[in-house]
Enzyme design. Structure first.
Site, short mmCIF file in Angstrom:
data_model
loop_
_atom_site.label_atom_id
_atom_site.label_comp_id
_atom_site.label_asym_id
_atom_site.label_seq_id
_atom_site.Cartn_x
_atom_site.Cartn_y
_atom_site.Cartn_z
N CYS A 59 19.11 40.12 -38.34
CA CYS A 59 18.97 40.13 -39.81
C CYS A 59 19.73 41.30 -40.44
CB CYS A 59 17.50 40.27 -40.17
SG CYS A 59 16.44 39.12 -39.36
N ARG B 78 26.58 39.89 -37.61
CA ARG B 78 25.37 40.22 -36.85
C ARG B 78 24.62 38.97 -36.40
NH1 ARG B 78 23.44 45.55 -38.07
NH2 ARG B 78 21.35 44.86 -37.57
N TRP C 96 17.67 35.95 -39.38
CA TRP C 96 17.81 35.32 -38.06
C TRP C 96 16.39 34.98 -37.64
CZ3 TRP C 96 16.51 36.02 -32.85
CH2 TRP C 96 17.35 35.40 -31.92
N ASN D 8 13.63 43.36 -41.99
CA ASN D 8 14.13 43.16 -40.62
C ASN D 8 13.05 43.65 -39.67
OD1 ASN D 8 16.52 42.46 -41.78
ND2 ASN D 8 17.68 44.24 -41.04
N GLY D 9 12.95 43.01 -38.51
CA GLY D 9 11.94 43.44 -37.53
C GLY D 9 10.83 42.42 -37.42
N GLU E 278 30.79 39.24 -16.08
CA GLU E 278 31.16 39.44 -17.49
C GLU E 278 32.09 38.32 -17.97
OE1 GLU E 278 30.14 41.02 -19.85
OE2 GLU E 278 31.76 41.22 -21.29
N LYS F 29 31.26 35.82 -21.06
CA LYS F 29 32.14 35.66 -22.23
C LYS F 29 32.40 34.18 -22.49
CE LYS F 29 31.88 38.64 -23.74
NZ LYS F 29 31.19 39.81 -23.37
N GLU G 74 29.22 32.30 -23.80
CA GLU G 74 28.83 32.71 -25.16
C GLU G 74 29.64 32.04 -26.25
OE1 GLU G 74 29.46 37.01 -24.54
OE2 GLU G 74 27.68 37.23 -25.76
N HIS H 221 26.69 30.69 0.25
CA HIS H 221 25.23 30.60 0.37
C HIS H 221 24.62 29.68 -0.70
CE1 HIS H 221 25.25 33.65 3.44
NE2 HIS H 221 26.02 34.40 2.67
N LYS I 19 24.58 39.80 -33.06
CA LYS I 19 25.35 40.94 -32.55
C LYS I 19 24.42 42.05 -32.07
CE LYS I 19 29.00 43.24 -31.55
NZ LYS I 19 29.58 42.84 -30.27
C1 F6R Z 1 27.70 39.86 -24.86
C2 F6R Z 1 26.93 40.70 -25.74
C3 F6R Z 1 25.49 40.93 -25.42
C4 F6R Z 1 25.19 42.43 -25.57
C5 F6R Z 1 23.70 42.69 -25.38
C6 F6R Z 1 23.37 44.16 -25.47
O1 F6R Z 1 28.98 39.66 -25.33
O2 F6R Z 1 27.43 41.20 -26.70
O3 F6R Z 1 25.18 40.50 -24.14
O4 F6R Z 1 25.94 43.13 -24.65
O5 F6R Z 1 22.97 42.00 -26.37
O6 F6R Z 1 23.77 44.68 -26.69
P1 F6R Z 1 23.98 46.22 -26.90
O7 F6R Z 1 25.10 46.66 -26.04
O8 F6R Z 1 24.28 46.35 -28.36
O9 F6R Z 1 22.69 46.89 -26.52
#
Ligand code: F6R
Length: 610
Positions: free
Chosen positions: A2, A27, A74, A100-101, A483, A487, A490, A506, A605
């Site tokens: 949010c 976000r 959100w 927010n929260g 990773e 990517k 996502e 395995h 985000k």
């Molecule tokens: C993946 C991504 C998320 C963040 C995770 C932690 O592309 O962005 O997996 O890495 O939500 O977020 P931070 O680093 O902000 O604590």
């Protein structure tokens, strides 16, 4: 997640609020809304969907007011729809709030308010808070005190912004566990949950602390604690500029951020790397340098991509510094009973600095007596403030929801930390110099990889219609495989799994047939031959191989369907290079599928709820 924006000043407010909401779109959100007080009436407009939809509705009205509040939601409590969108009003309709929260005890409060005759329109915890504040206001007729008294009864987290018809020309903001800042401009003030929303108007900000309430009018502001004690606010300067949060000619923020990596990595080591001494200077760790020298065990905790960088850090620190490292998901760490020994050090990694699970893990570790150090991007964020010391990665604002440049900056900083601890222990000056020198060459090596974007795009277009991908790597490249898979899933919504290459036999090998693309990182190191055997195992089952190999490796062409070449570097630094083609591959697959790359569905985000 949010986003909150509020404005009080001398300009027409609606444009500023909509602009602020747009700056926070990255976000992640599902609905948006606005409350403006004008001619003794609160106009509240809210809508499921994009800010652009809300903007159209707002533009139908004529607003001349110069203060108001707005929000991107959100969903946590209740579906994403118009009714559940913020702002929410109290029962009198005179008090409007954005939040927010999560109000954890909202159902207890709601039951009590219902039995007292109050009613609710939405399913949200936020409306409960609005009605609760309104119920107190009816008795004491003072908005600030009503908010203060209400918040004392609230369990959970809030970044809160309130507008009241009963006390016009005023905004009241409060924070606990969910970020909020006050932008101090010239004759104008902005309240926001994210610095990106205010930077266009001012770079001077005050980050509210937990349990603080800020009252803002045209004439100034005052900040007190929820217990009504005075505070001494500190004005800080936002470190980035407007251009950093704009696309600068790229089609997407994600692509811009991938291409920024030669510079952001340089920013992460600039002024910190002492090449001639084979050593490192990290001012943020000075206060804990003895503890780092003497530690027996390091625990790293984080989520998502930051957790992957923690996995690379495990290899780095164990190999360069000889300290045993454990890496744990923050969400797991907080809910077991982690054993913290006397000399243990906990590192928490977070791009946003606001991830709720990571914050909770930090609190758990601190309660158990650990020193907790932060590796954070967003300056002034909650994690930066909650930790005992730490290192900023200085990657600049990361707007694309899929993290890219933060990952490589985190790796760079962990390489520096491993060097620092290593040089205090057993790492030789010669070894330190060799690594330090090689770090300085990384930005140019990344530029070389970025030049291959068209080739990577061609490969992406061949495989964009498949439904599954497998990513394999070993040693330092195992977390990179994880990773790369993250990517892809996502931003393209294609199912992808990352595995240590040797684990394939395995289980995952059962998945391999002519329809399965397998991305394998096969750089020249001591396990190259083993990885090569894994490639042959895939080949024998007709899997399609996309290999990430070192320049000059001709042998790999015999088995791989496609090869993306990256320059050679030291094994400890390989992830900084091997991850780049995987970021580009995911980007171009998602582009071919016409996905909303910067704002993938369901993702936020900064994940500020558990
Ligand atoms: C993946 C991504 C998320 C963040 C995770 C932690 O592309 O962005 O997996 O890495 O939500 O977020 P931070 O680093 O902000 O604590």
């Amino acid at each position: 997640m949010c986003g909150i924006i509020g404005y009080i000043g001398d300009k027409p407010v609606s444009k500023i609020l909509i602009n602020g909401l747009k700056r926070m779109e990255y976000r992640g959100y599902d609905s948006a809304g606005i409350s403006i007080l004008q001619d003794n009436k609160i106009y509240t407009i809210k809508k499921k969907g994009k800010v652009a939809e809300l903007e159209k509705m707002v533009n139908h009205e004529v607003f001349h007011s110069n203060y108001g509040i707005a929000h991107t939601r959100w969903a946590t409590h209740g579906y994403p729809n118009d009714i559940n969108a913020h702002p929410h009003l109290d029962n009198s309709g005179d008090i409007s709030i954005v939040h927010n929260g999560i109000i954890e005890n909202y159902s207890v409060l709601k039951t009590k308010l219902l039995s007292d005759g109050y009613s609710f329109k939405s399913e949200t915890d936020t409306e409960v808070l609005a009605v609760f504040i309104g119920s107190i206001y009816e008795k004491i007729k003072d908005i600030e005190t009503s908010i203060r008294l209400a918040l004392r009864e609230v369990d959970g987290t809030f970044g809160l912004l309130v507008l009241s018809k009963r006390e016009p020309e005023k905004l009241i903001a409060a924070r606990r566990g969910s970020p909020l800042l006050l932008g101090v401009g010239n004759g104008e003030y902005l309240v926001a949950s994210d610095a990106s929303a205010v930077i266009q108007y001012t770079k001077q900000v005050i980050y509210l602390n937990d349990n603080e309430i800020c009252t803002i009018s045209h004439d100034g502001y005052s900040i007190k604690t929820i217990e009504n004690e005075d505070t001494e606010p500190i004005i800080e300067e936002i470190e980035f500029d407007l251009e950093h949060i704009e696309k600068g000619g790229f089609d997407h923020f994600m692509l811009k951020e991938i291409f920024e990596q030669p510079d952001t990595i340089h920013d992460a080591f600039r002024g910190r790397l002492l090449v001639d001494e084979g050593n490192v200077k990290l001012g943020g760790l000075n206060a804990v340098i003895e503890q780092l020298r003497n530690t027996d065990r390091i625990i790293i905790t984080a989520c998502g991509t930051s957790w992957h960088s923690g996995l690379v850090a495990e290899y780095l620190i164990e190999s360069l510094a000889g300290v045993s490292v454990e890496v744990e998901y923050a969400s797991e760490f907080r809910y077991r009973n982690p054993i913290i020994n006397k000399n243990d050090i906990v590192f928490a990694i977070s791009q946003s600095g606001e991830t709720a699970d990571t914050l909770a893990a930090i609190k758990e570790a601190k309660q158990k007596g650990a020193i907790v150090l932060g590796i954070v991007n967003v300056v002034g964020s909650s994690i930066a403030r909650e930790t005992d010391a730490g290192v900023y990665i200085h990657a600049g604002p990361e707007i694309g929801v899929a993290s890219t440049k933060a990952f490589t900056s985190q790796l760079t900083v962990f390489t520096l930390i491993a060097l620092l601890i290593g040089r205090m222990r057993n790492l030789s000056k010669w070894e330190g110099q060799k690594i330090a020198k090689e770090i300085t060459l990384i930005p140019d090596k990344i530029r070389y990889i970025l030049e291959q974007k068209d080739k990577i795009k061609e490969i992406a277009n061949i495989y964009s219609k498949v439904r599954n991908f497998l990513y394999l790597g070993r040693g330092y490249n195992f977390p990179v495989a994880l990773e790369g898979a993250l990517k892809l899933k996502e931003i393209s919504y294609i199912h992808a799994e990352g595995y240590p290459a040797a684990e394939m036999k395995h289980g995952p090998i059962a998945l391999i047939d002519e329809n399965m693309p397998v991305v394998i990182i096969a750089t020249k190191d001591e396990i190259y031959d083993k990885v090569f055997s894994n490639i042959e195992e895939v080949k024998a089952r007709k899997g399609k191989i996309i290999a990430i190999a070192n320049v000059g490796d001709e042998k790999i062409c015999e088995v791989a369907d496609h090869v993306i070449y990256i320059p050679e570097t030291l094994p400890v630094l390989t992830p900084l290079l091997s991850v780049i083609p995987l970021q580009l591959l995911a980007y171009y697959v998602a582009l071919d599928l016409n996905c909303d790359i910067d704002k993938p569905r369901n993702l936020a985000k900064s994940v500020t709820v558990e």
